[in-house]
Design an enzyme around this catalytic site. Structure first.
Site, PDB file in Angstrom:
ATOM      1  N   GLN A 117      53.144  12.462   8.308  1.00 42.51           N
ATOM      2  CA  GLN A 117      54.151  11.641   8.991  1.00 42.51           C
ATOM      3  C   GLN A 117      54.607  12.346  10.271  1.00 42.51           C
ATOM      4  O   GLN A 117      55.304  13.356  10.202  1.00 42.51           O
ATOM      5  CB  GLN A 117      55.344  11.443   8.051  1.00 42.51           C
ATOM      6  CG  GLN A 117      56.477  10.614   8.617  1.00 42.51           C
ATOM      7  CD  GLN A 117      57.749  10.781   7.785  1.00 42.51           C
ATOM      8  OE1 GLN A 117      57.927  11.801   7.117  1.00 42.51           O
ATOM      9  NE2 GLN A 117      58.619   9.804   7.832  1.00 42.51           N
ATOM     10  N   SER A 120      59.526  13.407  13.113  1.00 40.35           N
ATOM     11  CA  SER A 120      60.539  14.335  13.634  1.00 40.35           C
ATOM     12  C   SER A 120      60.024  15.126  14.834  1.00 40.35           C
ATOM     13  O   SER A 120      58.838  15.448  14.921  1.00 40.35           O
ATOM     14  CB  SER A 120      60.945  15.332  12.545  1.00 40.35           C
ATOM     15  OG  SER A 120      61.401  14.653  11.410  1.00 40.35           O
ATOM     16  N   SER A 152      54.791  17.750   7.238  1.00 43.20           N
ATOM     17  CA  SER A 152      54.219  18.183   5.957  1.00 43.20           C
ATOM     18  C   SER A 152      52.756  17.771   5.880  1.00 43.20           C
ATOM     19  O   SER A 152      52.405  16.630   6.227  1.00 43.20           O
ATOM     20  CB  SER A 152      54.971  17.535   4.793  1.00 43.20           C
ATOM     21  OG  SER A 152      56.355  17.768   4.917  1.00 43.20           O
ATOM     22  N   GLU A 235      59.970   6.101   1.877  1.00 42.28           N
ATOM     23  CA  GLU A 235      59.987   7.553   1.692  1.00 42.28           C
ATOM     24  C   GLU A 235      61.084   7.944   0.714  1.00 42.28           C
ATOM     25  O   GLU A 235      60.895   8.789  -0.159  1.00 42.28           O
ATOM     26  CB  GLU A 235      60.210   8.239   3.046  1.00 42.28           C
ATOM     27  CG  GLU A 235      60.280   9.761   2.938  1.00 42.28           C
ATOM     28  CD  GLU A 235      60.340  10.471   4.286  1.00 42.28           C
ATOM     29  OE1 GLU A 235      60.686   9.829   5.297  1.00 42.28           O
ATOM     30  OE2 GLU A 235      60.032  11.674   4.311  1.00 42.28           O
ATOM     31  N   GLU A 368      73.777  13.564   4.422  1.00 37.44           N
ATOM     32  CA  GLU A 368      74.868  13.000   5.248  1.00 37.44           C
ATOM     33  C   GLU A 368      74.435  11.646   5.831  1.00 37.44           C
ATOM     34  O   GLU A 368      75.188  10.667   5.789  1.00 37.44           O
ATOM     35  CB  GLU A 368      75.236  13.956   6.396  1.00 37.44           C
ATOM     36  CG  GLU A 368      75.914  15.247   5.979  1.00 37.44           C
ATOM     37  CD  GLU A 368      74.945  16.291   5.403  1.00 37.44           C
ATOM     38  OE1 GLU A 368      73.725  16.164   5.638  1.00 37.44           O
ATOM     39  OE2 GLU A 368      75.406  17.209   4.720  1.00 37.44           O
TER      40      GLU A 368
HETATM   41  C1  LIG Z   1      60.704  20.317   3.562  1.00 37.15           C
HETATM   42  C2  LIG Z   1      60.746  19.365   4.708  1.00 37.15           C
HETATM   43  C3  LIG Z   1      59.668  18.538   4.974  1.00 37.15           C
HETATM   44  C4  LIG Z   1      59.711  17.664   6.064  1.00 37.15           C
HETATM   45  N1  LIG Z   1      58.603  16.878   6.315  1.00 37.15           N
HETATM   46  C5  LIG Z   1      58.604  16.065   7.396  1.00 37.15           C
HETATM   47  C6  LIG Z   1      57.434  15.301   7.731  1.00 37.15           C
HETATM   48  O1  LIG Z   1      56.412  15.362   7.037  1.00 37.15           O
HETATM   49  N2  LIG Z   1      57.462  14.535   8.830  1.00 37.15           N
HETATM   50  C7  LIG Z   1      58.566  14.423   9.628  1.00 37.15           C
HETATM   51  O2  LIG Z   1      58.521  13.677  10.599  1.00 37.15           O
HETATM   52  N3  LIG Z   1      59.701  15.137   9.352  1.00 37.15           N
HETATM   53  C8  LIG Z   1      59.726  15.959   8.262  1.00 37.15           C
HETATM   54  N4  LIG Z   1      60.859  16.696   7.974  1.00 37.15           N
HETATM   55  C9  LIG Z   1      61.980  16.659   8.911  1.00 37.15           C
HETATM   56  C10 LIG Z   1      63.216  15.922   8.417  1.00 37.15           C
HETATM   57  O3  LIG Z   1      63.005  14.546   8.368  1.00 37.15           O
HETATM   58  C11 LIG Z   1      64.372  16.284   9.383  1.00 37.15           C
HETATM   59  O4  LIG Z   1      64.578  17.677   9.278  1.00 37.15           O
HETATM   60  C12 LIG Z   1      65.628  15.536   9.060  1.00 37.15           C
HETATM   61  O5  LIG Z   1      65.502  14.181   9.375  1.00 37.15           O
HETATM   62  C13 LIG Z   1      66.858  16.113   9.808  1.00 37.15           C
HETATM   63  O6  LIG Z   1      66.614  16.219  11.164  1.00 37.15           O
HETATM   64  P1  LIG Z   1      66.900  17.585  11.955  1.00 37.15           P
HETATM   65  O7  LIG Z   1      66.195  18.688  11.223  1.00 37.15           O
HETATM   66  O8  LIG Z   1      66.540  17.354  13.383  1.00 37.15           O
HETATM   67  O9  LIG Z   1      68.452  17.855  11.815  1.00 37.15           O
HETATM   68  P2  LIG Z   1      69.622  17.169  12.647  1.00 37.15           P
HETATM   69  O10 LIG Z   1      69.374  15.712  12.761  1.00 37.15           O
HETATM   70  O11 LIG Z   1      69.790  17.939  13.923  1.00 37.15           O
HETATM   71  O12 LIG Z   1      70.863  17.397  11.696  1.00 37.15           O
HETATM   72  C14 LIG Z   1      71.565  18.631  11.618  1.00 37.15           C
HETATM   73  C15 LIG Z   1      72.776  18.426  10.712  1.00 37.15           C
HETATM   74  O13 LIG Z   1      73.679  17.451  11.270  1.00 37.15           O
HETATM   75  C16 LIG Z   1      73.891  16.395  10.342  1.00 37.15           C
HETATM   76  N5  LIG Z   1      73.990  15.119  11.058  1.00 37.15           N
HETATM   77  C17 LIG Z   1      73.185  14.683  12.066  1.00 37.15           C
HETATM   78  N6  LIG Z   1      73.546  13.443  12.453  1.00 37.15           N
HETATM   79  C18 LIG Z   1      74.592  13.079  11.673  1.00 37.15           C
HETATM   80  C19 LIG Z   1      75.402  11.890  11.567  1.00 37.15           C
HETATM   81  N7  LIG Z   1      75.212  10.840  12.362  1.00 37.15           N
HETATM   82  N8  LIG Z   1      76.392  11.872  10.621  1.00 37.15           N
HETATM   83  C20 LIG Z   1      76.603  12.939   9.800  1.00 37.15           C
HETATM   84  N9  LIG Z   1      75.868  14.087   9.856  1.00 37.15           N
HETATM   85  C21 LIG Z   1      74.878  14.150  10.772  1.00 37.15           C
HETATM   86  C22 LIG Z   1      72.701  16.414   9.418  1.00 37.15           C
HETATM   87  O14 LIG Z   1      72.996  15.835   8.160  1.00 37.15           O
HETATM   88  C23 LIG Z   1      72.388  17.903   9.318  1.00 37.15           C
HETATM   89  O15 LIG Z   1      73.209  18.508   8.345  1.00 37.15           O
HETATM   90  C24 LIG Z   1      60.852  17.583   6.893  1.00 37.15           C
HETATM   91  C25 LIG Z   1      61.961  18.417   6.619  1.00 37.15           C
HETATM   92  C26 LIG Z   1      61.913  19.293   5.551  1.00 37.15           C
HETATM   93  C27 LIG Z   1      63.106  20.168   5.280  1.00 37.15           C
END
Ligand SMILES: Cc1cc2nc3c(=O)[nH]c(=O)nc-3n(C[C@H](O)[C@H](O)[C@H](O)COP(=O)(O)OP(=O)(O)OC[C@H]3O[C@@H](n4cnc5c(N)ncnc54)[C@H](O)[C@@H]3O)c2cc1C
Length: 398
Positions: A117, A120, A152, A235, A368
């Protein structure tokens, strides 16, 4: 008198028996067996005829899988192709063309082609619609440039579910288009990203003028957000709503540790285990109800609740297991950088489970974000006022 559902179940049982009579799993190469099972409509019975199914209720699938397992038939290694089964397949089914369904679904289900996928990005996770990867028209296809992250299984994938910006001049949700990206073409570079467990289950993916055929576009130009919502809803159900037997999954491991270590028991841990056991059973039954409610199509926002509870329970249960292990729980078995061939939340040992479960409340939408979805789309509460500080698509070169 038999109900329609009982009739269907009985007919399926006969079909599986006849199929096994003509296809001895012990004598056939596993891939050939799986292809034949797909062609017989016994892969996922709720999918349409000709695409591995028979248009039957989804609830009949478990009995079919159990019969094949009891006969010693090979499975398609669901842990390796989880993104394909849980996310790519329902997206292709709902939004793909007939040609795309025929091209992709069979090798996806048999495990010949792994999917990942590509959503991100370093500047777009929760705010997915702010993503900056650009897809630009080039003759009959597209050229894609950008960076994806946390992908992933990209190291094993043949195809990636790619969300890219095709129009930077319209509001951010309207400028996205959804593609299947062939991970083997020039311009796609996959680099391992080591995570807390020591393993590199996910990756960064650099796209540099990577070619994507227009025939690999899923949905209309500018409709990527709608298609991506379908993927994300699936998902959450795939992560949080998996079918488990009673005391299956993480609660089973915690209960086993409790039974094997009487010396470590305390009244406090006993109380915690009982509460966790009851919570896990409620979550399991709620997951079963969720799956029953699903027709072959798209799940709704309710799957978000299952995903939140799944993450919380995994984190609490793995912490319980470590605590029960006492000082030994602080030892970690192996920090070697590996690129695993499948995604496992519970594999290896208690230390691995504890570290891996930290990601459960981030992957597939953070807890969240999911609480926000439940508040607005399930409970109907007023929408939150958001201030978007990151709007990278606005700064893109035109
Ligand atoms: C083990 C693992 C596997 C993954 N696999 C994939 C994959 O295969 N493909 C892919 O595309 N992505 C993947 N991801 C990524 C995952 O989808 C993102 O990490 C996730 O959507 C959060 O985005 P970010 O890391 O940019 O954090 P951010 O969006 O920057 O968030 C940081 C913090 O702020 C909080 N926050 C942000 N916006 C808000 C809001 N509006 N209200 C309240 N709180 C908020 C969040 O909850 C979090 O605590 C994976 C992540 C992990 C940990």
């Amino acid at each position: 008198m038999l109900t329609e559902a009982q009739d269907q179940a009985a007919a399926l049982h006969r079909q599986v028996r006849d199929f096994l009579a003509g296809h001895d799993p012990a004598a056939m190469p596993p891939l050939e067996f799986l292809r034949a099972r797909f062609d017989a409509g016994l892969a996922w019975v709720h999918y349409p005829a000709g695409l591995g199914g028979q248009g039957l209720p989804r609830s009949l699938q478990a009995a079919v899988d159990a019969e094949f397992a009891a006969a010693g038939a090979p499975d398609n290694n669901p842990a390796r192709i989880g993104i394909g089964l849980g996310m790519a397949a329902p997206t292709i089914l709902a939004f793909g063309t007939q040609e795309q369904k025929e091209r992709w679904l069979r090798p996806l289900w048999t495990g010949e082609e792994v999917w990942c996928q590509l959503f991100s990005e370093p500047g777009a996770g929760s705010d997915l619609a702010g993503l900056a990867t650009r897809a630009v028209r080039d003759g009959s296809g597209w050229r894609v440039t950008g960076q994806k992250v946390w992908t992933s299984m990209a190291h094993a994938a043949r195809w990636g579910l790619l969300l890219a910006r095709t129009d930077p001049d319209v509001p951010k949700h309207a400028g996205l288009t959804y593609f299947a990206c062939d991970m083997t073409v020039p311009g796609v570079e996959v680099r391992p990203l080591r995570q807390l467990t020591g393993e590199a289950e996910f990756n960064e993916v650099f796209l540099t003028d990577a070619g994507v055929a227009d025939t690999d576009r899923i949905g209309g130009i500018g409709e990527g957000w709608r298609v991506a919502q379908g993927t994300l809803m699936n998902e959450r159900v795939a992560i949080g709503g998996a079918a488990l037997p009673r005391e299956g999954g993480m609660i089973g491991l915690a209960a086993k540790a409790w039974r094997e270590h009487p010396e470590a028991r305390t009244p406090g841990l006993h109380d915690r285990l009982l509460r966790l056991w009851a919570d896990a059973e409620v979550a399991r039954l709620a997951g079963a109800r969720l799956r029953q409610q699903l027709a072959a199509g798209q799940p709704g926002p309710e799957g978000s609740a299952a995903k939140i509870v799944f993450a919380r329970l995994n984190q609490e249960l793995s912490a319980f297991e470590l605590e029960l292990a006492g000082a030994a729980g602080l030892r970690y078995d192996d920090w070697t950088l590996r690129r695993p061939e499948s995604v496992s939340f519970s594999g290896r040992g208690p230390g691995y489970r504890y570290l891996r479960s930290r990601g459960n409340s981030i992957e597939g939408g953070t807890s969240e974000i999911l609480r926000g979805i439940i508040a607005e789309r399930v409970l109907g509460l007023p929408a939150e006022q958001r201030t978007d500080t990151r709007v990278p698509w606005k700064d893109l070169p035109r």
